[in-house]
Design a protein around this motif. Structure first.
Motif, PDB file in Angstrom:
ATOM      1  N   VAL A   1      51.801  55.452  41.948  1.00 55.30           N
ATOM      2  CA  VAL A   1      50.921  55.863  43.047  1.00 55.30           C
ATOM      3  C   VAL A   1      50.146  57.093  42.586  1.00 55.30           C
ATOM      4  O   VAL A   1      50.733  58.022  42.021  1.00 55.30           O
ATOM      5  CB  VAL A   1      51.738  56.214  44.317  1.00 55.30           C
ATOM      6  CG1 VAL A   1      50.829  56.780  45.406  1.00 55.30           C
ATOM      7  CG2 VAL A   1      52.493  54.997  44.841  1.00 55.30           C
ATOM      8  N   ILE A   2      48.828  57.062  42.785  1.00 55.20           N
ATOM      9  CA  ILE A   2      48.028  58.252  42.480  1.00 55.20           C
ATOM     10  C   ILE A   2      47.855  59.019  43.787  1.00 55.20           C
ATOM     11  O   ILE A   2      47.303  58.487  44.760  1.00 55.20           O
ATOM     12  CB  ILE A   2      46.624  57.879  41.928  1.00 55.20           C
ATOM     13  CG1 ILE A   2      46.735  56.911  40.754  1.00 55.20           C
ATOM     14  CG2 ILE A   2      45.845  59.141  41.568  1.00 55.20           C
ATOM     15  CD1 ILE A   2      47.010  57.514  39.421  1.00 55.20           C
ATOM     16  N   ASN A   3      48.335  60.234  43.806  1.00 55.85           N
ATOM     17  CA  ASN A   3      48.249  61.045  45.031  1.00 55.85           C
ATOM     18  C   ASN A   3      47.233  62.172  44.836  1.00 55.85           C
ATOM     19  O   ASN A   3      46.947  62.583  43.718  1.00 55.85           O
ATOM     20  CB  ASN A   3      49.632  61.627  45.350  1.00 55.85           C
ATOM     21  CG  ASN A   3      49.654  62.365  46.678  1.00 55.85           C
ATOM     22  OD1 ASN A   3      48.949  61.979  47.629  1.00 55.85           O
ATOM     23  ND2 ASN A   3      50.431  63.423  46.761  1.00 55.85           N
ATOM     24  N   GLN A   4      46.696  62.633  45.956  1.00 58.70           N
ATOM     25  CA  GLN A   4      45.725  63.747  45.975  1.00 58.70           C
ATOM     26  C   GLN A   4      44.435  63.375  45.248  1.00 58.70           C
ATOM     27  O   GLN A   4      43.873  64.188  44.513  1.00 58.70           O
ATOM     28  CB  GLN A   4      46.332  65.013  45.366  1.00 58.70           C
ATOM     29  CG  GLN A   4      47.625  65.436  46.037  1.00 58.70           C
ATOM     30  CD  GLN A   4      48.074  66.807  45.604  1.00 58.70           C
ATOM     31  OE1 GLN A   4      47.274  67.700  45.395  1.00 58.70           O
ATOM     32  NE2 GLN A   4      49.389  66.990  45.466  1.00 58.70           N
TER      33      GLN A   4
ATOM     34  N   SER B   1      53.046  67.304  42.660  1.00 59.17           N
ATOM     35  CA  SER B   1      52.222  66.087  42.668  1.00 59.17           C
ATOM     36  C   SER B   1      52.338  65.344  44.005  1.00 59.17           C
ATOM     37  O   SER B   1      51.487  64.524  44.336  1.00 59.17           O
ATOM     38  CB  SER B   1      52.585  65.171  41.489  1.00 59.17           C
ATOM     39  OG  SER B   1      53.975  65.005  41.391  1.00 59.17           O
ATOM     40  N   GLY B   2      53.377  65.622  44.749  1.00 59.20           N
ATOM     41  CA  GLY B   2      53.501  65.009  46.074  1.00 59.20           C
ATOM     42  C   GLY B   2      54.698  64.081  46.215  1.00 59.20           C
ATOM     43  O   GLY B   2      54.742  63.247  47.119  1.00 59.20           O
ATOM     44  N   LYS B   3      55.689  64.237  45.352  1.00 54.92           N
ATOM     45  CA  LYS B   3      56.875  63.362  45.407  1.00 54.92           C
ATOM     46  C   LYS B   3      57.566  63.460  46.769  1.00 54.92           C
ATOM     47  O   LYS B   3      57.894  62.450  47.390  1.00 54.92           O
ATOM     48  CB  LYS B   3      57.878  63.740  44.309  1.00 54.92           C
ATOM     49  CG  LYS B   3      57.321  63.603  42.912  1.00 54.92           C
ATOM     50  CD  LYS B   3      58.318  64.062  41.868  1.00 54.92           C
ATOM     51  CE  LYS B   3      58.521  65.559  41.840  1.00 54.92           C
ATOM     52  NZ  LYS B   3      57.320  66.327  41.455  1.00 54.92           N
ATOM     53  N   SER B   4      57.771  64.696  47.219  1.00 58.26           N
ATOM     54  CA  SER B   4      58.495  64.871  48.484  1.00 58.26           C
ATOM     55  C   SER B   4      57.644  64.401  49.665  1.00 58.26           C
ATOM     56  O   SER B   4      58.162  63.794  50.604  1.00 58.26           O
ATOM     57  CB  SER B   4      58.886  66.339  48.680  1.00 58.26           C
ATOM     58  OG  SER B   4      59.670  66.758  47.594  1.00 58.26           O
ATOM     59  N   PHE B   5      56.352  64.663  49.587  1.00 56.46           N
ATOM     60  CA  PHE B   5      55.460  64.211  50.666  1.00 56.46           C
ATOM     61  C   PHE B   5      55.461  62.678  50.751  1.00 56.46           C
ATOM     62  O   PHE B   5      55.572  62.102  51.831  1.00 56.46           O
ATOM     63  CB  PHE B   5      54.034  64.744  50.407  1.00 56.46           C
ATOM     64  CG  PHE B   5      53.008  64.180  51.333  1.00 56.46           C
ATOM     65  CD1 PHE B   5      53.092  64.420  52.702  1.00 56.46           C
ATOM     66  CD2 PHE B   5      51.972  63.392  50.855  1.00 56.46           C
ATOM     67  CE1 PHE B   5      52.141  63.881  53.573  1.00 56.46           C
ATOM     68  CE2 PHE B   5      51.022  62.862  51.709  1.00 56.46           C
ATOM     69  CZ  PHE B   5      51.106  63.110  53.068  1.00 56.46           C
ATOM     70  N   ILE B   6      55.367  62.023  49.608  1.00 54.32           N
ATOM     71  CA  ILE B   6      55.352  60.549  49.601  1.00 54.32           C
ATOM     72  C   ILE B   6      56.730  60.020  50.025  1.00 54.32           C
ATOM     73  O   ILE B   6      56.824  59.058  50.801  1.00 54.32           O
ATOM     74  CB  ILE B   6      54.984  59.998  48.189  1.00 54.32           C
ATOM     75  CG1 ILE B   6      53.602  60.496  47.755  1.00 54.32           C
ATOM     76  CG2 ILE B   6      55.077  58.479  48.138  1.00 54.32           C
ATOM     77  CD1 ILE B   6      52.406  59.811  48.332  1.00 54.32           C
ATOM     78  N   THR B   7      57.802  60.651  49.562  1.00 57.24           N
ATOM     79  CA  THR B   7      59.152  60.201  49.960  1.00 57.24           C
ATOM     80  C   THR B   7      59.301  60.273  51.476  1.00 57.24           C
ATOM     81  O   THR B   7      59.764  59.322  52.116  1.00 57.24           O
ATOM     82  CB  THR B   7      60.240  61.080  49.315  1.00 57.24           C
ATOM     83  OG1 THR B   7      60.044  61.116  47.907  1.00 57.24           O
ATOM     84  CG2 THR B   7      61.634  60.549  49.609  1.00 57.24           C
ATOM     85  N   SER B   8      58.908  61.417  52.044  1.00 57.32           N
ATOM     86  CA  SER B   8      59.080  61.571  53.495  1.00 57.32           C
ATOM     87  C   SER B   8      58.190  60.580  54.237  1.00 57.32           C
ATOM     88  O   SER B   8      58.604  60.004  55.249  1.00 57.32           O
ATOM     89  CB  SER B   8      58.776  63.008  53.926  1.00 57.32           C
ATOM     90  OG  SER B   8      57.442  63.338  53.623  1.00 57.32           O
ATOM     91  N   SER B   9      56.996  60.339  53.725  1.00 52.19           N
ATOM     92  CA  SER B   9      56.087  59.392  54.399  1.00 52.19           C
ATOM     93  C   SER B   9      56.633  57.969  54.324  1.00 52.19           C
ATOM     94  O   SER B   9      56.624  57.238  55.324  1.00 52.19           O
ATOM     95  CB  SER B   9      54.695  59.438  53.748  1.00 52.19           C
ATOM     96  OG  SER B   9      54.167  60.738  53.815  1.00 52.19           O
TER      97      SER B   9
END
Ligand SMILES: Nc1ncnc2c1ncn2[C@@H]1O[C@H](COP(=O)(O)OP(=O)(O)O)[C@@H](O)[C@H]1O
Ligand SMILES: [Mg+2]
Length: 306
Positions: free
Chosen positions: A223-226, A14-22
Motif C-alpha cells: 500500500v502506498i500511503n501519503q 509511513s503510516g503503519k499504525s494509521f493503516i492498521t487502526s483503519s
C-alpha cells in the motif's frame, strides 16, 4: 495463518499504525471480531489511534507472567467488535525481546481466537519484526512515495525473504551457501535473493522446493500511503514489478491512500479518521484497500457505510 495480517514498513512515520487502526475499524465494521496488536515494541502508540488513551493492560503483562494467557491482556475499544492488545505499558527494554519470549509470543498470537488479527509492526528489519511478519502469508507492506521510504520497504521485503530462507538452514549451512553464492556470482551475491536461490536449488533441492512452495503461497501486498497529487499514481505497480523481478515474489499492489491533513486533525482529536471524515478521498481509498484485503464476498457494500 489465514486470518492474521502483519502490517509493516521499513520506515517510521509511513503510516503503519494509521493503516492498521483503519483496517481494524473497517474489519470490525463488517461485524467480525477484530483484534489489533501493537508489536512496535518500544514505540507503541496504536492505543491512541483506536481511542484507548490509557490502556489498563499491555502485551508485556503476558511476557512478564502477570497474566497467564495473552487473551487476558486484551482491552476493549470504543468500537464494537474492535479489541486491542496495547504496548503502552511495556518496559523500556521490550524492543530487545529475548528469543524464548519471542517464541512464547508467536505461539500465543497463533492461538488467539479472533476472525481477524492485525499486527502493527515496528520499522526496521530486526529479527523480531521479521519473525512476526512470517507468522502469516498475508503480510501488508506500507510505504510513502518518498525514495527513502521505498528503499526501506524494499530492504524489509528482502529481509523477510532471507529470514524465511534462514529457517531452513543451520548457521554453518547458511554461511556455506553465502560463500558458494559469492564464488559463483561474485562479490555481493549473498545479498541477492535470486543468486542464493540458485545455489540452494543445486545444493539443497528439497529445501528449494519447500521454499518455492512457501514463496508461491505468500499473499504479500503493498500500500502506498501519503500520496500527494503530484506523485506518480502507478508507483506501487512499478515497485511490485521490481520485487517480482528480483525476488520472484508475487506482491500485489493494493492501492494508494492519499495524503490528507484531516488525518493529522483526527489523530490530534483522538477520533477515528474514518468516522470523522468519511467523505474524504482518503477515507474512500482506505475503504477500497479494506475491500481488497478482506474480500468479504457479497458483503462489500457494507464497508461503504463504516
Ligand atoms: N494518509 C495520510 N495523510 C496524512 N497524514 C498521514 C497519513 N498517514 C499517516 N499520516 C501522518 O503520519 C504520521 C505517522 O503515522 P503512523 O501511522 O504513526 O506511522 P508509523 O506507524 O508507520 O510510524 C501520523 O501521525 C499522521 O500525522
Ligand atoms: Mg507506528
Amino acid at each position: 495463518m489465514a486470518h492474521i495480517w502483519p502490517i509493516g514498513g521499513g520506515k517510521g512515520g509511513s503510516g503503519k499504525s494509521f493503516i492498521t487502526s483503519s483496517l481494524g475499524r473497517l474489519s470490525a465494521g463488517l461485524g467480525r471480531r477484530t483484534l489489533v496488536i501493537d508489536l512496535d515494541l518500544g514505540a507503541a502508540n496504536l492505543h491512541t489511534l483506536v481511542g484507548v488513551p490509557y490502556p489498563s493492560k499491555s502485551f508485556s503483562d503476558f511476557l512478564q507472567k502477570k497474566v497467564t494467557r495473552l487473551d487476558d491482556t486484551v482491552v476493549e475499544t470504543p468500537f464494537e467488535n474492535l479489541f486491542l492488545i496495547s504496548g503502552a505499558q511495556d518496559p523500556f527494554d521490550i524492543a530487545n525481546l529475548p528469543y524464548e519470549q519471542k517464541i512464547k509470543a508467536l505461539r500465543a498470537i497463533m492461538r488467539l481466537d479472533y476472525a481477524c488479527i492485525l499486527l502493527d509492526l515496528g520499522a526496521g528489519t530486526s529479527f523480531n519484526t521479521l519473525d512476526f511478519f512470517l507468522l502469516s502469508q498475508n503480510g501488508i507492506f506500507i510505504t510513502t512515495p518518498e525514495p527513502t521510504s521505498i528503499e526501506n520497504v524494499y530492504r524489509l521485503i528482502r529481509s523477510v525473504y532471507f529470514r524465511r530462507i534462514r529457517y531452513c538452514f543451520s548457521v554453518s549451512q547458511f554461511k556455506a551457501l553465502e560463500e558458494e553464492a559469492i564464488e559463483q556470482f561474485g562479490e555481493g551475491a549473498f545479498n541477492k535473493p535470486e543468486c542464493m536461490m540458485k545455489v540452494i536449488e543445486r545444493d539443497h533441492p528439497e529445501s528449494y522446493r519447500e521454499l518455492q512452495n512457501d514463496f508461491n503461497a505468500f499473499r504479500f501486498r503493498l500500500v502506498i500511503n501519503q500520496l500527494h497529487k503530484r506523485d506518480n499514481a502507478v508507483l506501487g505497480l512499478h515497485i511490485c514489478r521490481i520485487i517480482e523481478k528480483h525476488m520472484g515474489l508475487g506482491i500485489e499492489f493494493t492501492g494508494n491512500v492519499s495524503y490528507d491533513d484531516h488525518v493529522h486533525d483526527a489523530i490530534c482529536q483522538q477520533v477515528s479518521f474514518l468516522d470523522r471524515y468519511p467523505y474524504t478521498k482518503t477515507a474512500g481509498e482506505l475503504r477500497a484497500v479494506g475491500r481488497q484485503i478482506f474480500q468479504p464476498a457479497g458483503r462489500q457494500l457494507m464497508l461503504q457505510y463504516v
